[in-house]
Design an enzyme around this catalytic site. Structure first.
Site, short mmCIF file in Angstrom:
data_model
loop_
_atom_site.label_atom_id
_atom_site.label_comp_id
_atom_site.label_asym_id
_atom_site.label_seq_id
_atom_site.Cartn_x
_atom_site.Cartn_y
_atom_site.Cartn_z
N ASP A 149 0.94 -1.12 0.00
CA ASP A 149 0.07 0.02 -0.06
C ASP A 149 0.93 1.12 0.27
O ASP A 149 1.73 1.56 1.09
CB ASP A 149 -0.91 0.06 1.25
CG ASP A 149 -2.07 -1.04 1.25
OD1 ASP A 149 -1.89 -1.93 0.13
OD2 ASP A 149 -3.03 -0.74 1.90
N LYS A 179 -6.99 3.56 -2.86
CA LYS A 179 -7.41 3.29 -1.81
C LYS A 179 -7.56 5.03 -1.09
O LYS A 179 -6.90 5.97 -1.60
CB LYS A 179 -6.05 2.92 -1.22
CG LYS A 179 -6.48 2.83 0.42
CD LYS A 179 -5.33 2.09 1.18
CE LYS A 179 -5.10 2.09 2.73
NZ LYS A 179 -4.02 1.46 3.38
N LYS A 221 -10.42 0.32 -2.31
CA LYS A 221 -10.24 0.31 -1.05
C LYS A 221 -10.65 1.63 -0.17
O LYS A 221 -9.55 2.34 0.16
CB LYS A 221 -8.75 -0.33 -0.46
CG LYS A 221 -8.60 -0.35 0.79
CD LYS A 221 -7.08 -1.02 1.25
CE LYS A 221 -6.95 -1.12 2.68
NZ LYS A 221 -5.54 -1.64 2.89
#
Length: 258
Positions: free
Chosen positions: A103, A166, A198
């Protein structure tokens, strides 16, 4: 009331299977990482992944063994302004330690200032290092002045190789929001290859989860939000989902016993 409990329980099971169970606290410990892994596999439904600091990836890999729960970690986190070379080194070390997913915080201040080339220069080499591992790019949507900047950030991340986009790190004053998620999904819907979403940060209740899943179902279709295409990033959501599942199970027959 029983039907409502069953519906809530079913929704909670669905959301739990989409959860990246997260511990990115400043005072996180190795013992805490082991406990996170224990909860990841011991609930009513295994979560999709655990998400923790890079220094705990090896601990998680040992704790999870051959579990299907994936290991995610964060780089260029949380500020998004680490130089490229250390980010690449951290990515390589995390992957070598056993991370399945990276991430990466997009250099969102550069995006906000219109310096999209500089921001893309961070994403592309990390994508290259990831190989067949999943790359999620954190846009930090709550820090943009408007949704048009969210769109620009989403398009940039996807063009640079993101497998997921995300919303947030959860470390700023404004985290995930339905309007930002809607904009991100609209960009995903126009993308020629599969890209996931996300929502992350500030998602704590079953009602919060329902809002994002309803949005994904409406925009992308009822079968789209699987762990391969949709995750929740949260630390506090787990308990709410487990409680809802317990309430639904207590209200009547379990799934498969009708």
């Amino acid at each position: 009331m029983s039907d409502d409990n069953h519906a809530s329980g079913a929704l909670a099971r669905r959301a739990l299977a989409l959860l990246d169970l997260t511990d990115l606290a400043d005072d996180a410990t190795a013992d805490g990482a082991r406990d996170l892994c224990r909860r990841a596999v011991s609930g009513p439904v295994p979560v999709a992944a655990v998400c923790l600091w890079p220094r705990f990836v090896a601990v998680a890999r040992e704790a999870l063994g051959d579990s299907p729960v994936r290991i995610a970690t964060v780089v260029n986190f949380p500020d998004g302004d680490t130089p490229i070379a250390p980010v690449i080194r951290e990515t390589e070390a995390a992957l070598q330690a056993g991370a399945d997913e990276i991430d990466l915080v997009l250099p969102w201040r550069a995006v906000r200032a219109g310096q999209v080339t500089a921001a893309a220069a961070m994403v592309r080499p990390v994508r290259l290092r990831c190989g067949d591992k999943l790359l999620k790019v954190i846009l930090e949507t709550g820090e943009y002045p408007d949704l048009d900047k969210v769109r620009i950030a989403a398009e940039l991340a996807i063009a640079s190789g993101a497998d997921f986009i995300k919303t947030s790190t959860g470390k700023t004053a404004h985290s995930a929001s339905i309007p930002a998620a809607r904009m991100m999904l609209s960009v995903i819907a126009m993308t020629a290859r599969p890209v996931g979403l996300k929502p992350s940060g500030g998602i704590r209740t079953l009602a919060d989860a329902r809002g994002y899943l309803d949005l994904a179902d409406a925009m992308m279709g009822a079968g789209w939000a699987t762990p391969q295409r949709f995750r929740f990033g949260a630390s506090g959501l787990y308990g709410a989902l487990v409680a809802a599942i317990a309430g639904g199970d207590a209200a009547g027959p379990k799934a498969g016993t009708y």
